[in-house]
Design a protein around this motif. Structure first.
Motif, PDB file in Angstrom:
ATOM      1  N   LEU A  62       0.837  -1.190   0.000  1.00 10.93           N
ATOM      2  CA  LEU A  62       0.000   0.000   0.000  1.00 10.93           C
ATOM      3  C   LEU A  62       0.879   1.249   0.000  1.00 10.93           C
ATOM      4  N   ILE A  63       0.430   2.267  -0.718  1.00 13.06           N
ATOM      5  CA  ILE A  63       1.122   3.549  -0.783  1.00 13.06           C
ATOM      6  C   ILE A  63       0.259   4.578  -0.063  1.00 13.06           C
ATOM      7  N   LYS A  64       0.873   5.306   0.867  1.00 11.15           N
ATOM      8  CA  LYS A  64       0.121   6.300   1.631  1.00 11.15           C
ATOM      9  C   LYS A  64      -0.543   7.300   0.683  1.00 11.15           C
ATOM     10  N   ASP A  65      -1.808   7.591   0.944  1.00  9.88           N
ATOM     11  CA  ASP A  65      -2.607   8.552   0.177  1.00  9.88           C
ATOM     12  C   ASP A  65      -2.828   8.144  -1.279  1.00  9.88           C
ATOM     13  N   CYS A  66      -2.795   6.846  -1.540  1.00  3.98           N
ATOM     14  CA  CYS A  66      -3.046   6.336  -2.890  1.00  3.98           C
ATOM     15  C   CYS A  66      -4.048   5.191  -2.780  1.00  3.98           C
ATOM     16  N   SER A  67      -5.073   5.213  -3.587  1.00  3.56           N
ATOM     17  CA  SER A  67      -6.114   4.180  -3.489  1.00  3.56           C
ATOM     18  C   SER A  67      -5.703   2.856  -4.137  1.00  3.56           C
ATOM     19  N   LYS A  68      -4.724   2.891  -5.029  1.00  3.73           N
ATOM     20  CA  LYS A  68      -4.300   1.690  -5.747  1.00  3.73           C
ATOM     21  C   LYS A  68      -2.996   1.168  -5.148  1.00  3.73           C
ATOM     22  N   PRO A  69      -2.894  -0.135  -4.887  1.00  3.59           N
ATOM     23  CA  PRO A  69      -1.641  -0.666  -4.326  1.00  3.59           C
ATOM     24  C   PRO A  69      -0.518  -0.672  -5.360  1.00  3.59           C
ATOM     25  N   ALA A  70       0.715  -0.631  -4.875  1.00  2.14           N
ATOM     26  CA  ALA A  70       1.880  -0.717  -5.754  1.00  2.14           C
ATOM     27  C   ALA A  70       1.934  -2.085  -6.413  1.00  2.14           C
ATOM     28  N   TYR A  71       1.595  -3.123  -5.653  1.00  2.00           N
ATOM     29  CA  TYR A  71       1.539  -4.471  -6.198  1.00  2.00           C
ATOM     30  C   TYR A  71       0.670  -5.355  -5.331  1.00  2.00           C
ATOM     31  N   VAL A  72       0.269  -6.462  -5.942  1.00  2.00           N
ATOM     32  CA  VAL A  72      -0.419  -7.540  -5.235  1.00  2.00           C
ATOM     33  C   VAL A  72       0.114  -8.841  -5.824  1.00  2.00           C
ATOM     34  N   GLY A  73       0.419  -9.786  -4.957  1.00  2.11           N
ATOM     35  CA  GLY A  73       0.884 -11.084  -5.423  1.00  2.11           C
ATOM     36  C   GLY A  73       1.078 -12.023  -4.254  1.00  2.11           C
ATOM     37  N   ASP A  74       1.427 -13.231  -4.571  1.00  2.30           N
ATOM     38  CA  ASP A  74       1.597 -14.263  -3.551  1.00  2.30           C
ATOM     39  C   ASP A  74       3.077 -14.582  -3.357  1.00  2.30           C
ATOM     40  N   VAL A  75       3.488 -14.590  -2.104  1.00  2.00           N
ATOM     41  CA  VAL A  75       4.832 -15.041  -1.757  1.00  2.00           C
ATOM     42  C   VAL A  75       4.691 -16.371  -1.035  1.00  2.00           C
ATOM     43  N   ILE A  76       5.685 -17.233  -1.227  1.00  2.00           N
ATOM     44  CA  ILE A  76       5.627 -18.570  -0.642  1.00  2.00           C
ATOM     45  C   ILE A  76       6.841 -18.746   0.272  1.00  2.00           C
ATOM     46  N   PHE A  77       6.563 -19.138   1.492  1.00  2.00           N
ATOM     47  CA  PHE A  77       7.590 -19.424   2.475  1.00  2.00           C
ATOM     48  C   PHE A  77       7.543 -20.908   2.819  1.00  2.00           C
ATOM     49  N   LEU A  78       8.717 -21.474   3.070  1.00  4.00           N
ATOM     50  CA  LEU A  78       8.807 -22.828   3.616  1.00  4.00           C
ATOM     51  C   LEU A  78       9.379 -22.731   5.013  1.00  4.00           C
ATOM     52  N   TYR A  79       8.781 -23.463   5.942  1.00  3.50           N
ATOM     53  CA  TYR A  79       9.231 -23.473   7.336  1.00  3.50           C
ATOM     54  C   TYR A  79       9.511 -24.902   7.771  1.00  3.50           C
TER      55      TYR A  79
END
Length: 152
Positions: free
Chosen positions: A132-149
């Motif tokens: 999210l960008i402050k004072d902006c209605s549209k996000p900079a990006y959206v996507g999925d990150v995958i972690f292994l634990y």
């Protein structure tokens, strides 16, 4: 910040927005350091005068991959995963950059746990990352990150 101690606690978060990080300002010094590290000196990122004069954003903008590289730092502000002997950044999927991040913008990460799977003792977690960008209605990006634990 949420604390996750084991697979069961992680699994209980599936499908939930688990939080947002604090704000982080991306300044020109950080952009320049990223350009140096990646050898990506495109003028839209590094030439303030040209960007103001000729660029569509009237300022320099952060590299898309710079914003992406902030995920581990911002993620650690949202969740602390305890009792792990190893954590691996496994991959990214379905990422779209939707909005440029002008220099001196404040950004924060919103995280949603999409899936938690036990792969014979290795826990695979898919998290939707939204910058999210402050004072902006549209996000900079959206996507999925995958972690292994690997829990202890």
């Amino acid at each position: 910040m949420i604390i996750i101690n084991n697979f069961i606690e992680y699994k209980a978060l599936e499908g939930k927005v688990i939080g947002t990080s604090g704000w982080h300002t991306i300044d020109q010094a950080q952009i320049d350091r990223f350009a140096e590290a990646t050898l990506d000196y495109q003028w839209i990122h590094t030439d303030k005068e040209k960007a103001e004069r000729e660029g569509p954003f009237k300022s320099t903008i952060a590299h898309g991959y710079l914003t992406l590289s902030l995920i581990p730092y911002l993620w650690k502000q949202i969740a602390e995963v305890k009792n792990v002997k190893m954590e691996i950044n496994y991959g990214i999927e379905n990422f779209k950059f939707g909005q440029a991040v002008p220099v001196d913008s404040d950004v924060k990460l919103q995280a949603t746990v999409k899936s938690v799977t036990d792969l014979r003792g290795t826990i695979k977690v898919m998290v939707e990352a939204k910058l999210l960008i402050k004072d902006c209605s549209k996000p900079a990006y959206v996507g999925d990150v995958i972690f292994l634990y690997h829990f202890i």
